[in-house]
Write an enzyme that holds these catalytic residues in place. Structure first.
Site, PDB file in Angstrom:
ATOM      1  N   CYS A 131     -54.257 -15.127  41.564  1.00 32.19           N
ATOM      2  CA  CYS A 131     -53.083 -15.878  42.014  1.00 32.19           C
ATOM      3  C   CYS A 131     -52.221 -16.299  40.828  1.00 32.19           C
ATOM      4  O   CYS A 131     -52.528 -17.269  40.135  1.00 32.19           O
ATOM      5  CB  CYS A 131     -53.529 -17.094  42.828  1.00 32.19           C
ATOM      6  SG  CYS A 131     -52.180 -18.164  43.352  1.00 32.19           S
ATOM      7  N   CYS A 134     -50.840 -19.836  40.883  1.00 39.22           N
ATOM      8  CA  CYS A 134     -51.883 -20.840  40.609  1.00 39.22           C
ATOM      9  C   CYS A 134     -52.038 -21.036  39.108  1.00 39.22           C
ATOM     10  O   CYS A 134     -52.150 -22.173  38.619  1.00 39.22           O
ATOM     11  CB  CYS A 134     -53.233 -20.383  41.179  1.00 39.22           C
ATOM     12  SG  CYS A 134     -53.278 -20.106  42.957  1.00 39.22           S
TER      13      CYS A 134
END
Length: 231
Positions: A131, A134
């Protein structure tokens, strides 16, 4: 400019035109705010831009991603983002209480200091190695962790296969990944159990949602409440 560079430049121009013409203008016009006619007018504008760039069929490039047709793009935009990404969204976990120390003790410690439950404010960041967004927030969370040491704990909780059970759940692989990120991820890091004990975790919960751009206001509010500045 090499042929490969020229192709990459054309693809970048096409993607930028797509975002500018038919994605960004309709990003906030989902569900009942949807404007069907305006969307198809934007599509015609984009088709003309696509031909100028050199693509008779823009899906020669767009088809490499999730966009397979103008109808598919419309359906994605019309449906709108998931509720947690919408303005004003509040998590159903807000107001609930969770024993974070007990939770963390059930997980696999990966890197950084172990959480001992001394801080009055705890930020738990769910993330995955795949991700990108993230990982973008990691340096900011590390700065918060160091700036408010003793007052705020930051816990990174890895869930690599949370959304895709085909993803490998590997503790050692995640620890190795974290070794390459020790400059940006300097706070406490844990790995979820294989049966996702922490998947539905969200202590009293004061805010649950996106960290980037959204965490500053609720964090500032709780800091002032728990650590008032003496005049």
């Amino acid at each position: 400019m090499s042929t490969e560079e020229e192709v990459q430049d054309k693809e970048s121009q096409l993607l930028e035109a797509c975002i500018t013409t038919i994605v960004s203008p309709f990003r906030e016009k989902y569900e009942e705010k949807w404007e069907e006619e305006a969307y198809w007018e934007a599509v015609e504008t984009f088709k003309a831009e696509s031909k100028k760039i050199g693509y008779e069929d823009p899906f020669e490039v767009l088809g490499k991603g999730r966009f397979t047709s103008f109808e598919a793009i419309r359906d994605i935009l019309k449906a709108g983002p998931k509720p947690c990404f919408r303005k004003g969204w509040k998590s159903p976990y807000t107001g609930e209480k969770v024993d974070i120390l007990a939770l963390v003790e059930s997980l696999h410690h990966a890197s950084g200091p172990k959480f001992e439950g001394k801080e009055r404010i705890v930020i738990v960041d769910f993330w995955a190695t795949w991700c990108g967004s993230c990982l973008e927030i990691s340096p900011e969370l590390s700065d918060i962790f160091e700036k408010y040491a003793g007052r705020i704990a930051v816990i990174g909780l890895n869930n690599d296969d949370m959304l895709d059970r085909q993803q490998e759940h590997s503790i050692e692989k995640t620890r190795t990944f974290l070794e390459t990120k020790n400059e940006s991820i300097r706070y406490s890091s844990y790995i979820d159990t294989e049966d996702h004990f922490a998947r539905d975790f969200d202590n009293e919960v004061r805010y649950a949602g996106r960290a980037r751009f959204c965490i500053e206001d609720p964090l500032e509010e709780v800091l002032k409440e728990l650590y008032p500045v003496e005049e």
